[in-house]
Design an enzyme around this catalytic site. Structure first.
Site, PDB file in Angstrom:
ATOM      1  N   GLU A 193      12.864  59.766  18.133  1.00 32.18           N
ATOM      2  CA  GLU A 193      14.223  60.219  18.469  1.00 32.18           C
ATOM      3  C   GLU A 193      15.066  59.044  18.971  1.00 32.18           C
ATOM      4  OE1 GLU A 193      14.185  63.939  20.725  1.00 32.18           O
ATOM      5  OE2 GLU A 193      13.361  64.970  18.982  1.00 32.18           O
ATOM      6  N   GLU A 318       8.263  67.131  14.342  1.00 32.75           N
ATOM      7  CA  GLU A 318       8.384  68.079  15.467  1.00 32.75           C
ATOM      8  C   GLU A 318       9.068  69.333  14.957  1.00 32.75           C
ATOM      9  OE1 GLU A 318       9.823  66.618  19.288  1.00 32.75           O
ATOM     10  OE2 GLU A 318       8.890  64.668  18.905  1.00 32.75           O
TER      11      GLU A 318
HETATM   12  O1  AHR Z   1       8.361  68.123  22.101  1.00 31.86           O
HETATM   13  C1  AHR Z   1       9.113  67.921  23.246  1.00 31.86           C
HETATM   14  C2  AHR Z   1      10.173  66.851  23.065  1.00 31.86           C
HETATM   15  O2  AHR Z   1      11.113  67.271  22.120  1.00 31.86           O
HETATM   16  C3  AHR Z   1       9.691  65.538  22.528  1.00 31.86           C
HETATM   17  O3  AHR Z   1       9.181  64.713  23.517  1.00 31.86           O
HETATM   18  C4  AHR Z   1      10.932  64.941  21.938  1.00 31.86           C
HETATM   19  O4  AHR Z   1      10.667  64.089  20.863  1.00 31.86           O
HETATM   20  C5  AHR Z   1      11.750  66.158  21.528  1.00 31.86           C
HETATM   21  O5  AHR Z   1      13.048  66.079  21.970  1.00 31.86           O
END
Ligand code: AHR
Length: 513
Positions: A193, A318
């Site tokens: 991110e 994610e």
């Molecule tokens: O999964 C939780 C968080 O969500 C992670 O650390 C981040 O990459 C995302 O914003």
């Protein structure tokens, strides 16, 4: 001849109530493989995912473990056939200095986990612990490198430490720390991110940084190049994807990430309860989950412009449902329960990944244990398998199978003035020739009758399993661990090459033909 009035009335009624859902599975048109890596998981130093989840310490006499890793968790995850595990973050990755987590545990520095709850991180679970645990799990590690607050040298040395076989300062250090042979880690993330917690960078700035870091991550795994994954877009940030694809040559980037959570609102405490949600909140979560299809289509279209041969994989590293934490738990620990809502969310999302398997070749559910849409929750020496766990276990028949294209004409799931397709379907043929079909009904009140045309298949029998429950809010608890579990499904009937399936409300079914 005149039809009797009663017969006419009966035919009209049958037309109104009979199945509108029509599915065609083109069993003779399979071209692309559903990579098993779509079934990947994610383990961040966040809340109780690592500590208490995977790792309880070498000296724990109460919970059976190997080198501190819980054996109940290992056994449960092995049944899922987890293909890869991403670590150490997430946002944590861009604060993580890997050298803090090697060598004698008593000498490792204690740091503050600034992203997640401000708790002390004692670095007792580090590189050796994680990579040895992956060997125990039979899974491939996916290491996320620190770009936000690390250096090019740090990351290039981590690659050397982990992968270099011959004599070098880093491989010698690894050997001094007790590991002779390299682990040969293939998957490496170059930051996480980068547009947010990974450094708040602009896309063109990150594209340059990416080029610099990846230049020095040049070790090989056997004869193959390592697989470098660029930090990707959030949701519909197509400009991020465009800028990276335009500015990073395909020889330097094997994968490009994308993150999408099904969340009601990013406002503090506004994500809704994981278990006590309204009809509207349920609908919105489903809307967010199904949005994945459009997001992948649009990011893929951008990637196609620069990479028509689809050399670069789109990695959804994610995904999952994100709700308010369970009442009374640390807000920074992201601990949430998991209901039938999460089961259908997972089933429908995996169906979307299957559909796009030519471009989407890896994905990571966030996160494996005790965090967000977890497959396992732990409490002391007990573990709980969530409805999401069961969906991933039922679906693992699709891993590395050939995707069979499907067309779906679905009835609507209607709430007030809005509607969504109620039914989602995907299919694949495994190496032994068996065809598996996964079907999801997201409608929490209406069953769905589905007529499936098995084009090109002479099926001789059908068996199946179903995951469902009377209420969409239902979930497993530590007092009732098996309220929700898969059972034999008897709602599929085969007549020639036509299959009729009746899905109960809020259900996930996997059939074998
Ligand atoms: O999964 C939780 C968080 O969500 C992670 O650390 C981040 O990459 C995302 O914003």
């Amino acid at each position: 001849m005149k039809k009797p009035i009663l017969l006419v009335a009966f035919i009209c009624l049958a037309l109104v109530t009979s199945a509108q859902n029509k599915v065609t599975i083109n069993t003779d048109e399979g071209k692309h493989i559903i990579s098993r890596h779509i079934y990947g998981h994610f383990a961040e130093h966040l809340g109780r995912c690592i500590y208490d989840g995977f790792y309880v310490g070498e000296n724990n006499a109460k919970i059976p473990n190997k080198s501190g890793v819980r054996l109940d968790v290992v056994n449960a995850l092995k049944k899922l056939k987890i293909p890869n595990l991403r670590w150490p973050g997430g946002c944590f990755a861009d604060t993580y200095h890997w050298k803090d987590g090697i060598g004698p545990k008593s000498k490792r520095p204690k740091i503050v986990n600034t992203w997640w709850g401000g708790v002390t991180e004692d670095n007792s679970f580090g590189t050796h612990d994680f990579l040895n645990m992956c060997e125990l799990l039979g899974t491939e590690p996916y290491l996320a490198g620190n770009v936000g607050s690390g250096t090019v040298q740090d990351l290039s040395e981590w690659v050397q430490y982990v992968n270099f076989e011959k004599n070098s300062p880093m491989s010698n250090l690894r050997q001094q720390n007790g590991r002779e042979a390299p682990w040969n880690v293939r998957y490496w993330g170059v930051g996480n991110e980068a547009w947010g917690c990974g450094g708040n960078m602009k896309p063109d700035y990150y594209a340059n940084i990416y080029r610099q870091y990846s230049t020095f991550m040049n070790a090989k795994v056997g004869k193959e190049k390592i697989f470098r994954i660029a930090s990707g877009a959030s949701d519909n940030d197509y400009n991020w994807t465009e800028t990276l694809m335009k500015n990073i040559p395909s020889s330097m980037m094997e994968g490009l990430a994308m993150h999408h959570y099904s969340v009601l609102s990013w406002g503090e405490g506004k994500k809704g309860s994981a278990t006590q949600f309204s009809d509207q909140e349920y609908f919105k979560t489903m809307q967010q989950a199904l949005l994945m299809d459009e997001l992948i289509e649009k990011h893929s279209a951008v990637m196609d412009k620069y990479d028509p041969e689809k050399k670069i994989a789109l990695i959804v590293d994610e995904w999952g449902g994100w709700y308010n934490v369970e009442p009374g738990t640390n807000p920074g620990f992201l601990y949430q329960q998991n209901t039938m809502r999460d089961a259908v969310l997972a089933g429908a999302t995996l169906n979307i990944f299957h559909k796009h398997c030519e471009r989407v070749r890896m994905a990571n559910l966030a996160q494996a244990i005790n965090v967000l849409q977890a497959v396992i929750l732990t409490k002391g020496d007990k573990i709980l398998l969530t409805p999401t766990y069961h969906v991933l276990e039922m679906y693992n028949v699709h891993q590395d199978a050939t995707m069979l294209p499907v067309s779906v004409k679905s009835d609507d799931f209607i709430l007030e003035k809005e509607k969504l397709p109620a039914v989602s379907v995907s299919a694949s043929r495994d190496k032994a020739g068996k065809v598996h079909v996964s079907l999801v009904n997201i409608d929490p009140t209406k069953p769905q009758e589905i007529s499936v045309d098995l084009k090109g298949l002479k099926a001789t029998g059908v068996t199946g399993r179903i995951l469902t429950s009377a209420n969409v809010h239902d979930h497993n608890t530590f007092e009732n661990l098996t309220k929700i579990k898969p059972v034999v499904f008897t709602g599929a009937k085969l007549t020639g090459d036509n299959l009729t399936v009746t899905l109960p409300p809020v259900s996930v079914v996997v059939l074998e033909l």
